[in-house]
Design an enzyme around this catalytic site. Structure first.
Site, mmCIF file in Angstrom:
data_model
loop_
_atom_site.group_PDB
_atom_site.id
_atom_site.type_symbol
_atom_site.label_atom_id
_atom_site.label_comp_id
_atom_site.label_asym_id
_atom_site.label_seq_id
_atom_site.Cartn_x
_atom_site.Cartn_y
_atom_site.Cartn_z
ATOM 1 N N ASP A 88 0.866 -1.186 0.000
ATOM 2 C CA ASP A 88 0.000 0.000 0.000
ATOM 3 C C ASP A 88 0.904 1.238 0.000
ATOM 4 O O ASP A 88 2.055 1.135 -0.415
ATOM 5 C CB ASP A 88 -0.963 -0.065 1.204
ATOM 6 C CG ASP A 88 -2.276 0.641 0.913
ATOM 7 O OD1 ASP A 88 -2.226 1.808 0.505
ATOM 8 O OD2 ASP A 88 -3.356 0.043 1.087
ATOM 9 N N HIS A 125 2.038 1.705 -3.204
ATOM 10 C CA HIS A 125 1.081 2.587 -3.882
ATOM 11 C C HIS A 125 1.590 4.023 -3.992
ATOM 12 O O HIS A 125 0.843 4.908 -4.346
ATOM 13 C CB HIS A 125 -0.274 2.548 -3.169
ATOM 14 C CG HIS A 125 -0.973 1.218 -3.282
ATOM 15 N ND1 HIS A 125 -2.247 1.009 -2.829
ATOM 16 C CD2 HIS A 125 -0.573 0.029 -3.792
ATOM 17 C CE1 HIS A 125 -2.594 -0.259 -3.052
ATOM 18 N NE2 HIS A 125 -1.592 -0.879 -3.630
#
Ligand SMILES: *[C@@H]1O[C@H](CO)[C@@H](O)[C@H](O)[C@H]1NC(C)=O
Ligand SMILES: *[C@@H]1O[C@H](CO)[C@@H](O)[C@H](O)[C@H]1NC(C)=O
Ligand SMILES: *[C@@H]1O[C@H](CO)[C@@H](O)[C@H](O)[C@H]1NC(C)=O
Ligand SMILES: *[C@@H]1O[C@H](CO)[C@@H](O)[C@H](O)[C@H]1NC(C)=O
Length: 392
Positions: free
Chosen positions: A217, A240
């Site tokens: 993430d 991410h």
């Protein structure tokens, strides 16, 4: 003679207070490779905190199983170090941490240092399996314990450690004042859901430097009510990307002011450097955010302002974001985009972005010309622009 004795006594006393008291966990009943060390560790954390001298909790070389650790200050000790030279390993069960939302949670301690070149392994695989299905829309994740919860700390230093395979986030930092993260290795597989590197919220003066993040993430994310974040010389990927936000979800949010991300590399990340605010948002503002000298290697939307953020759908897209964005610069952003849109500047129609500066960007897309999207922004340009951005 009596006078001399007194003198020696006093100097011994001075020596005593000048030197840190060391609490080696193995002298308090913790055994490498043995049973859960929660009890001795929590007891030592308490003693170190209550000590009137600087205190070091030493976890020596070896593998230690830890169910959970918790320390709540304020502490008498003027300085506490948690020095891990070994491997501290969590229990694999997703519900193994009972007391808190965090495997290792520390609150209200001033002058804490977490160091020692050791590893904290959250053993997250079983938790990830339970989160795989819904968690890409990461607002719907089950909340499993984060590796570290660091709350209400002043003058915090976290350096020279590895945080591995957290069940959820690796570090959550809230209400910090003057925190430095340096020379960290944060690792989790690229497909492990919700394993953010460091999330910072409600904090002042936070520096993250010389660290590498491989996660499933965000490598670093910055939430509301945060002032003065300096991220420099980090590498991010997989993951991410690096984000400010998402902002505007709750009605009591406070501004984000002053974020610098410089001299860093992102590779194979889903997003690049990003500012995200919810569509149909609550009011807030974010200003003075600067992204400079960043190399992108195969990164999705390397430059991204998204004021229509709504990952799980169900937002009223006709209600624009009420988060005001002001003074944002992207300079020296180079490399390759994995998506056709290399530059995405989607600002709010109610509050167009103010003071956006774009200088020297060179982003290529393998499958053709790199593209841009621009709405409700009027950037000032300098230097080279690839893609050539035109905001009308
Ligand atoms: C911030 O914390 C560090 C480490 O504890 C300390 O050395 C430094 O003096 C602090 N800086 C400020 C401005 O308080
Ligand atoms: C960020 O931190 C680095 C390393 O300490 C320092 O060189 C740089 O000046 C800081 N930048 C800002 C904007 O504070
Ligand atoms: C970024 O990549 C460049 C080129 O490979 C390298 O020289 C530099 O050290 C990297 N920086 C970081 C912080 O990883
Ligand atoms: C999130 O869920 C929505 C609706 O369930 C879906 O349309 C969207 O593609 C999902 N987003 C991601 C990143 O998977």
């Amino acid at each position: 003679m009596a006078r001399r004795m007194l003198c020696i006594t006093i100097s011994l006393y001075c020596l005593f207070i000048a030197h840190a008291q060391i609490f080696d966990i193995t002298t308090y009943g913790a055994k490498p490779g043995g049973a859960d060390i929660s009890q001795p560790l929590n007891r030592i954390l308490r003693s170190a905190c209550d000590s009137s001298t600087p205190s070091t909790i030493l976890i020596p070389k070896g593998k230690f199983i830890l169910k959970e650790a918790y320390l709540k200050g304020p502490c008498k000790a003027p300085h506490i170090a948690l020095t891990n030279q070994g491997s501290v390993i969590a229990l694999p069960e997703p519900t193994s941490v009972k007391k808190n939302n965090e495997w290792i949670m520390i609150q209200y301690v001033d002058h804490l240092t977490i160091n020692g070149n050791g590893v904290y392994d959250g053993v997250g695989a079983k938790s990830w399996a339970l989160n795989k299905e819904h968690c890409w829309n990461s607002t719907q994740c089950n909340q499993f314990p984060n590796n570290f919860g660091l709350h209400n700390l002043k003058h915090l230093t976290v350096r020279d450690i590895t945080s591995k395979d957290a069940k959820s986030f690796h570090f959550i930092v809230s209400d910090a004042q003057n925190a430095t993260f340096q020379n960290l290795k944060v690792t989790a597989p690229g497909n492990s859901p919700n394993t953010d590197g460091i999330h910072i919220g409600k904090s002042r003066q936070v520096t993250i430097m010389d660290s590498s993040f491989k996660t499933g993430d965000d490598c670093v994310s910055i939430g509301d009510d945060t002032k003065g974040v300096n991220i420099t010389r980090i590498s991010c990927g997989p993951g991410h990307g690096i984000s400010v936000g998402s902002l505007g979800k709750y009605n009591d949010e406070k501004p984000v002011v002053g974020v610098w991300v410089t001299n860093s590399n992102l590779s194979n990340t889903m997003n690049g450097v990003r500012i995200k605010t919810w569509a149909y948002s609550q009011p807030n503002e974010a200003s003075n955010m600067h992204f400079e000298n960043i190399r992108m290697d195969n990164v999705g939307n390397p430059i991204n302002i998204d004021q229509l953020y709504c990952p799980s759908g169900g937002c009223n897209m006709n209600m624009p974001s009420r988060v005001k964005l002001n003074k944002i610069s992207f300079k020296g952003i180079t490399g390759t985009s994995s998506t056709p849109v290399a530059v995405n500047l989607v600002c709010s129609s109610t509050f167009p972005c103010q003071g956006v500066e774009i200088g020297n960007i060179d982003l290529k897309f393998k499958g053709g010309a790199a593209q841009f999207v621009c709405s409700n922004a009027r950037p000032a340009f300098s230097g080279k622009q690839n893609p050539k951005i035109n905001c009308r």
